[in-house]
Design a protein around this motif. Structure first.
Motif, short mmCIF file in Angstrom:
data_model
loop_
_atom_site.label_atom_id
_atom_site.label_comp_id
_atom_site.label_asym_id
_atom_site.label_seq_id
_atom_site.Cartn_x
_atom_site.Cartn_y
_atom_site.Cartn_z
N GLU A 206 0.85 -1.19 0.00
CA GLU A 206 0.00 0.00 0.00
C GLU A 206 0.88 1.24 0.00
N ASN A 207 0.29 2.36 -0.35
CA ASN A 207 1.02 3.62 -0.39
C ASN A 207 1.44 4.04 1.01
N ARG A 208 2.75 4.26 1.21
CA ARG A 208 3.26 4.64 2.52
C ARG A 208 4.02 5.96 2.52
N GLY A 209 4.22 6.56 1.36
CA GLY A 209 4.86 7.87 1.31
C GLY A 209 6.32 7.81 0.89
N LEU A 210 6.83 8.97 0.47
CA LEU A 210 8.18 9.05 -0.08
C LEU A 210 9.25 8.65 0.93
N HIS B 233 12.60 12.75 4.58
CA HIS B 233 13.44 12.82 3.39
C HIS B 233 13.98 14.22 3.17
N ARG B 234 13.30 15.23 3.73
CA ARG B 234 13.76 16.61 3.61
C ARG B 234 14.88 16.93 4.58
N PHE B 235 15.16 16.03 5.52
CA PHE B 235 16.14 16.28 6.58
C PHE B 235 17.34 15.35 6.50
#
Length: 238
Positions: free
Chosen positions: A70-74, A174-176
Motif C-alpha cells: 500500500e502507499n506509505r509515502g516518499l 526525506h527533507r532532513f
C-alpha cells in the motif's frame, strides 16, 4: 558484477515516465564513475507502473524492484531502499526525472571526503509558487537544523550506506537527510545540478507538503535531535 552504488528510484503513479526513466538510467549506468545498479521502490501505485517496472527489470539485469502492499509515502520508499541496499553507496533520484542521472558523477567526486553529497537545483524550471514555497521551506529548515544546505529537497543525493541505514526515518524526513547525517557526525556538502521541467505525470506535492507540512516536521526533528543516541566505541575485548 560487484556494484558499489545502488540508485533508489521511488515510484508512485509514474507510468507515463517509466520508459524514459529506463532509457536515462540505462544510459547512465554505462557512463557511471562507479559500478551501479537501480532499485525501483513502488510505493503502492494505483496505475500500471508495476507492469512497466517488471518489464524494465526483465530487460535489464542491473535493475531490481520492491513493491509496497500500500502507499506509505516518499520517506518510507527511501527508507526501504536504504534497508535493501547492499552496496557501499546509495543514491536517490525521483522518477519524474526533473534531475539528471548524469549529475550523479558530479556528486560522486565528493563522496570520498563526505558522508552525504546533495544536489542544489540551479536555474529551477518550476512554477513561481513552487519555487517560492520551496525557498521559504528551505529557509525554515536551515534555521532549525543549522545544516547550511540551500536545497535539501533536491531529489539527487549520494550517501554512504552505513550512515543511511542508521537514519531513524519518519514521514517527511526525506527533507532532513543532510541534518540526520550531521547527527551522526557525518560530513555533508552540496553540488549544483541541472533541473528540468516535468514533462509527464503529475506532481505529488502541493503547498501543504512543501511549506506547512515541513514546518511541523521541523519540530519532530528537534525532538529527535534532543533524544538521538550517538556513541563511538573506544575499545572492545576482541
Amino acid at each position: 558484477m560487484m556494484y558499489k552504488l545502488t540508485i533508489i528510484v521511488p515510484v508512485y503513479n509514474e507510468a507515463e515516465n517509466l520508459e524514459r526513466v529506463e532509457t536515462e538510467l540505462a544510459n547512465y549506468l554505462k557512463m557511471a564513475s562507479v559500478p551501479a545498479s537501480v532499485l525501483f521502490v513502488n510505493d503502492g501505485s494505483k496505475d500500471n507502473s508495476q507492469a512497466f517496472i517488471e518489464d524494465i527489470c526483465n530487460r535489464n539485469t542491473a535493475f531490481e524492484y520492491i513493491l509496497f502492499k500500500e502507499n506509505r509515502g516518499l520517506s518510507a520508499a527511501i527508507k526501504a531502499g536504504f534497508d535493501h541496499a547492499e552496496t557501499k553507496l546509495v543514491g536517490y533520484i525521483d522518477s519524474d526525472l526533473q534531475t539528471s542521472p548524469e549529475d550523479f558523477n558530479s556528486l560522486l567526486e565528493h563522496i570520498d571526503t563526505h558522508e552525504l553529497v546533495t544536489g542544489v537545483r540551479s536555474n529551477r524550471k518550476d512554477s513561481f509558487v513552487k519555487n517560492m514555497s520551496s525557498k521559504i521551506a528551505n529557509g525554515i529548515r536551515r534555521a532549525f537544523t543549522k545544516d547550511g544546505m540551500d536545497d535539501t529537497g533536491c531529489p539527487l543525493k549520494i550517501i554512504k550506506t552505513d550512515y543511511a541505514k542508521r537514519i531513524p526515518m519518519f514521514r517527511g524526513l526525506h527533507r532532513f537527510l543532510p541534518a540526520m547525517i550531521m547527527l551522526q557526525n557525518g560530513r555533508i556538502t552540496q553540488v549544483p545540478v541541472q533541473h528540468f521541467p516535468r514533462i509527464a505525470g503529475t506532481a505529488k506535492f502541493g503547498l501543504w507538503n512543501r511549506l506547512l507540512g515541513p514546518l511541523m516536521d521541523c519540530f519532530a526533528y528537534l525532538w529527535m535531535k534532543k533524544k538521538y543516541i550517538n556513541y563511538n566505541v573506544a575499545k572492545t575485548s576482541k
